[in-house]
Scaffold this motif. Sequence first.
Motif, PDB file in Angstrom:
ATOM      1  N   ALA A 146       0.848  -1.198   0.000  1.00  0.00           N
ATOM      2  CA  ALA A 146       0.000   0.000   0.000  1.00  0.00           C
ATOM      3  C   ALA A 146       0.881   1.246   0.000  1.00  0.00           C
ATOM      4  N   PHE A 147       1.979   1.175   0.771  1.00  0.00           N
ATOM      5  CA  PHE A 147       2.879   2.321   0.819  1.00  0.00           C
ATOM      6  C   PHE A 147       3.510   2.568  -0.553  1.00  0.00           C
ATOM      7  N   VAL A 148       3.923   1.471  -1.204  1.00  0.00           N
ATOM      8  CA  VAL A 148       4.513   1.612  -2.537  1.00  0.00           C
ATOM      9  C   VAL A 148       3.481   2.201  -3.507  1.00  0.00           C
ATOM     10  N   ALA A 149       2.211   1.769  -3.360  1.00  0.00           N
ATOM     11  CA  ALA A 149       1.159   2.314  -4.233  1.00  0.00           C
ATOM     12  C   ALA A 149       1.069   3.819  -4.073  1.00  0.00           C
ATOM     13  N   GLN A 150       1.141   4.291  -2.827  1.00  0.00           N
ATOM     14  CA  GLN A 150       1.039   5.749  -2.663  1.00  0.00           C
ATOM     15  C   GLN A 150       2.294   6.431  -3.185  1.00  0.00           C
ATOM     16  N   GLU A 151       3.438   5.750  -3.099  1.00  0.00           N
ATOM     17  CA  GLU A 151       4.661   6.322  -3.680  1.00  0.00           C
ATOM     18  C   GLU A 151       4.533   6.461  -5.196  1.00  0.00           C
ATOM     19  N   VAL A 178       0.575  16.944   7.028  1.00  0.00           N
ATOM     20  CA  VAL A 178      -0.611  16.346   7.640  1.00  0.00           C
ATOM     21  C   VAL A 178      -1.166  15.260   6.720  1.00  0.00           C
ATOM     22  N   GLY A 179      -0.891  15.372   5.418  1.00  0.00           N
ATOM     23  CA  GLY A 179      -1.303  14.320   4.498  1.00  0.00           C
ATOM     24  C   GLY A 179      -0.712  12.983   4.883  1.00  0.00           C
ATOM     25  N   PHE A 180       0.531  12.997   5.382  1.00  0.00           N
ATOM     26  CA  PHE A 180       1.156  11.727   5.739  1.00  0.00           C
ATOM     27  C   PHE A 180       0.519  11.112   6.958  1.00  0.00           C
ATOM     28  N   SER A 181      -0.037  11.942   7.855  1.00  0.00           N
ATOM     29  CA  SER A 181      -0.736  11.327   8.979  1.00  0.00           C
ATOM     30  C   SER A 181      -1.964  10.585   8.470  1.00  0.00           C
ATOM     31  N   SER A 182      -2.673  11.136   7.455  1.00  0.00           N
ATOM     32  CA  SER A 182      -3.837  10.384   6.968  1.00  0.00           C
ATOM     33  C   SER A 182      -3.407   9.212   6.095  1.00  0.00           C
ATOM     34  N   ILE A 183      -2.278   9.332   5.365  1.00  0.00           N
ATOM     35  CA  ILE A 183      -1.794   8.178   4.601  1.00  0.00           C
ATOM     36  C   ILE A 183      -1.475   7.026   5.554  1.00  0.00           C
ATOM     37  N   LEU A 184      -0.824   7.331   6.664  1.00  0.00           N
ATOM     38  CA  LEU A 184      -0.467   6.260   7.603  1.00  0.00           C
ATOM     39  C   LEU A 184      -1.716   5.635   8.207  1.00  0.00           C
ATOM     40  N   THR A 185      -2.737   6.459   8.499  1.00  0.00           N
ATOM     41  CA  THR A 185      -3.987   5.908   9.019  1.00  0.00           C
ATOM     42  C   THR A 185      -4.641   5.006   7.976  1.00  0.00           C
ATOM     43  N   GLY A 186      -4.676   5.467   6.718  1.00  0.00           N
ATOM     44  CA  GLY A 186      -5.303   4.671   5.658  1.00  0.00           C
ATOM     45  C   GLY A 186      -4.574   3.355   5.448  1.00  0.00           C
ATOM     46  N   GLY A 196      -4.925   9.357  -3.429  1.00  0.00           N
ATOM     47  CA  GLY A 196      -5.102  10.779  -3.705  1.00  0.00           C
ATOM     48  C   GLY A 196      -4.081  11.651  -3.000  1.00  0.00           C
ATOM     49  N   THR A 197      -3.911  11.404  -1.703  1.00  0.00           N
ATOM     50  CA  THR A 197      -3.076  12.290  -0.891  1.00  0.00           C
ATOM     51  C   THR A 197      -1.656  12.459  -1.438  1.00  0.00           C
ATOM     52  N   PRO A 198      -0.996  11.368  -1.903  1.00  0.00           N
ATOM     53  CA  PRO A 198       0.375  11.578  -2.406  1.00  0.00           C
ATOM     54  C   PRO A 198       0.441  12.573  -3.564  1.00  0.00           C
ATOM     55  N   VAL A 199      -0.643  12.696  -4.339  1.00  0.00           N
ATOM     56  CA  VAL A 199      -0.588  13.626  -5.476  1.00  0.00           C
ATOM     57  C   VAL A 199      -0.597  15.069  -4.983  1.00  0.00           C
TER      58      VAL A 199
END
Lengths: 218, 539
Positions: free
Chosen positions: A29-34, B163-171, B208-211
Amino acid sequence: MHREGIYGLHEQFEDLAQQKESSLIGMWAFVAQEVLFFGGAFFTYAVYRFMYPEAFSYGSSLLDVRFGAFNTVVLLLSSFTVAMAVRAAQLNDKKQLVGFLLATLFFASTFMGIKYIEYSSKYEHHLIPGINFDGSHLDFDNPEKVELFMSIYFALTGLHGLHVLVGILILLWLIPVSIKGRFTSSYYFPVEIFGLYWHFVDIVWIFLFPLLYLIGVS
Amino acid sequence: MHQKENVNYLNVEYGIKSWLFTKDHKRIGVMYLIAVTLFFIVGALAALGVRLELLTPEGDLMSSDAYNRFFTMHGVIMIFLFLIPSIPAVLGNFVLPIMIGARDLAFPRINLLSWYIFIFSGIIGIIGILKGGIDTGWTFYTPYSSIYSHTPVVLVAFAAFLVGFSSILTGLNFIATVHTMRAPGLSWFRLPLFVWAMYATSLVIMLGTPVVAITLVLLILDRAVGLGIFNPTLGGDPVLFQHLFWFYSHPAVYIMILPAMGVVSEVVSAFSRKKVFGYKFIVYSSMAIAVIGFLVWGHHMYTSGQSALSGIVFSILTVLVGVPTAVKILNWTVTLYRGSVSFEAPMLYALGFMGLFIIGGLTGLFLAALGTDVHLHDTYFVVAHFHYTMVGGAIMGFLAGLHYWWPKITGRMYPEFLGKFGAIVVFVGFHLTFLPQFVAGYLGMPRRYHYYVPEFQFYNILSTAGATILGAGMILVIGYLVWSARYGEKAVSNPWRAVGLEWETASPPHPHNFEEVPRVEWDAYDYEYKYKKEGVSFA
C-alpha cells in the motif's frame, strides 16, 4: 513484544504468519502511494515535455549521460544484492545476509556520491534554478524553458535521492540487527519489506534515467 | 457497590506519559478527538470573523487583507485539520479494530506516529497563523501563492503536506488491518458498512493524498528554492497546478463524506432495529464513489481554460457520481420503512444528514452542468453547496457517530434531552446559515470578497444570525459531552441494543478489546438473529 518467546511477534497479531501478511500489505500500500507521489511529478514532466520538446532535449544534452548510466548500473546491482539478502535471510545464512546488506549499502552510497558530483558540476555551470541559473551562456533561444527543464530535473532527482537516503538509514538499522542474528527463516520479512521499498526506489530511477538523460540531441 | 471496577483501557494505567506513549488504538482515537476538537474551535473562530465582517456591505471590522487571511485559515484548518481526520482518525481508530474483532490495528506504532505527525503539522499551521496567516485561499493557486503572496505560504503549505502523511499512515493501517485481522467467521460481506466505508476512504487517501503531497512539494520548491515549475515567466503552467491540486482535493471531499455515510448506515440500522436494506448495494456504492470520485476533478476548472471536450467529459462523470450517492439515500430510507424507529440524538443527526445531503447533492448537479456552472462559478452558491455536503454531511455524520459510540468511548451516557435539543439547534442554525447563501449566490454574490453590493445584506444578516445559532449549538454539544465524560450516567455494554462486535464488549472496552477472540456467526445488522437468540420478539 516477546510473547510466547517468539522473537519479533507483536502483541496485536496471532502469529508471525499474520504479522508477515499485514506487513507485506502495508508495504505494498505504501509503494502504491509512492507511485502516485512520483506519478504527479512524472505527469508534470510529461506535460512540459509535450509543450517544449526542443528545450527539453537541449536541457537533456546538458546532463552527463555517463554519470546517469553508471548510476543506473549501480542501482541495478543494488537491487540484485538486496534480493540476494532476502534469500540469505530465508536460508538462515547470517554471513551472506550481512554481506549482501553491506553491499547494498555500498551501492546506495556510491549512487549518492555520484549524484553529489553531478549536482556540484551543475552548480559550477550555473545551471541550478533559483540558486545560480544563468541562461546567457547557453546556445538556446529560450533559456527560460531550459530553466524549466532543470527545475524538473532537480525536483525529480532530488526527491528520488531523498528516497535513496531513507533507504540508507533503514539499512543502517537492518545491518546491526542482522549482525546480532535476529533475522531467521521464520522472521525475515523486515528484510523482505525493505527489499520491496528498495526495488521501488530502483524502478523510479529506471524511468528517470531515459526520461532525463537520453532525450537529448546528439 | 462493592464490586471492583473492571480493567478497561481508561483505567489500566494513569498519567500523561501513559497517554503520550500509548499504542492502544482506543487511546490514540481519544487523543485525536481532543486534537481535532481544538482545531475545530480555531477554525470556527476564523469563520466567526468572516461572518461578522459580512454583516455589513462595507469593510468595517477588518481590512481586505485581514479578511483574506481569515477565510483562508478557516478553510485550511477545517479541511486539513478537522474534516479529513475527524471520522477516520477519531471514530475509525476507535471502533474499526473492535468492529472486526481485532486486538488493535496492524501497526500500532505507526498509528501513534500518525498522531504525532498530525499534531506537529497542526503546530506548524498555528505558527503560520501567528505569523499573520496566509491569504491564498485553501486552494493555494499558483502563481499567486508561489510568487506574489507576501504571507508565510511555505510554512502553511508544508503543514498541509505533512498532515497528508498522517492520513496516509492511518489509511495504510486500516487497509492492512481489514485485510488480515478480521475475527474468525467475519467474511468480507459480513463486515459492518462503517468498516467498508473506512476501507473505501483509505483507498482514496492512499491514492489521492500523495498527489497533493507532490504538488505542494513542487509549490514549496518554487517558492522557497526558486525553481520555476509553475512559474509562467519560464513557460510553467499554473493550470497544471490546478489539475494536480484537484486530483487530490476533489477525492478529498469523498474522504470527508464516505466515513459519514458509513456512520449513517450504522445509526439508521441500529435505531430502526432492522437489517440495512440492500447491504451489498451500499458496499458497492461506497466503492463506486471511491473510483468515480477520482475522475471528476476537472469540474473545478470549467472556467480555467480547459478544453470544451474535457469540460463535457468531466460534466458527465460528475453527474454519474451522483448515482451511487442516491443509491445510499434510497437504501437508508427503505431501511426506515416498517422498522421500529426511535429518535435518539444519533438518529436525529443521521436523519439530518440525509436531509441536508440531499440538498447538498442536488445542488452539486447544478454545478456539474456546464452551462449553469459558468453562471454559478465562484459565487456563494458554491459556498453553500459544499457547506451543505461538508458541514451538513461530514459534521452531521461525525456528531451522529460521536453520540452513537460515546457510551463505548467514555463508558458514560450523554444527557439524552440535551442531545436531542442540541441536534435540533444545530440543524436549524445550519439551515439558516447556508440556505440564504444559495439565493445570494444565485443572484450573483461572489465568494471571497470583503465588500459586497448592499442588496445582498439581507441574506448575509440571515446567514450570520444562523451561524450564531449554529455556534451556540456546537458550544452546547461540546459542553455536555465534556460534562458527561465525567458525570454522565454509567453506560451498559450495549445501550442501544444494537448488533455489532463493538457492542459485545464492555463499555469502555478492555485494553485488548475482547477477553477472548470472538467468533462471528451472524451477518451484519442481523437483528432477527440477535433478538431470536435473546428471546425477544420485535415483529
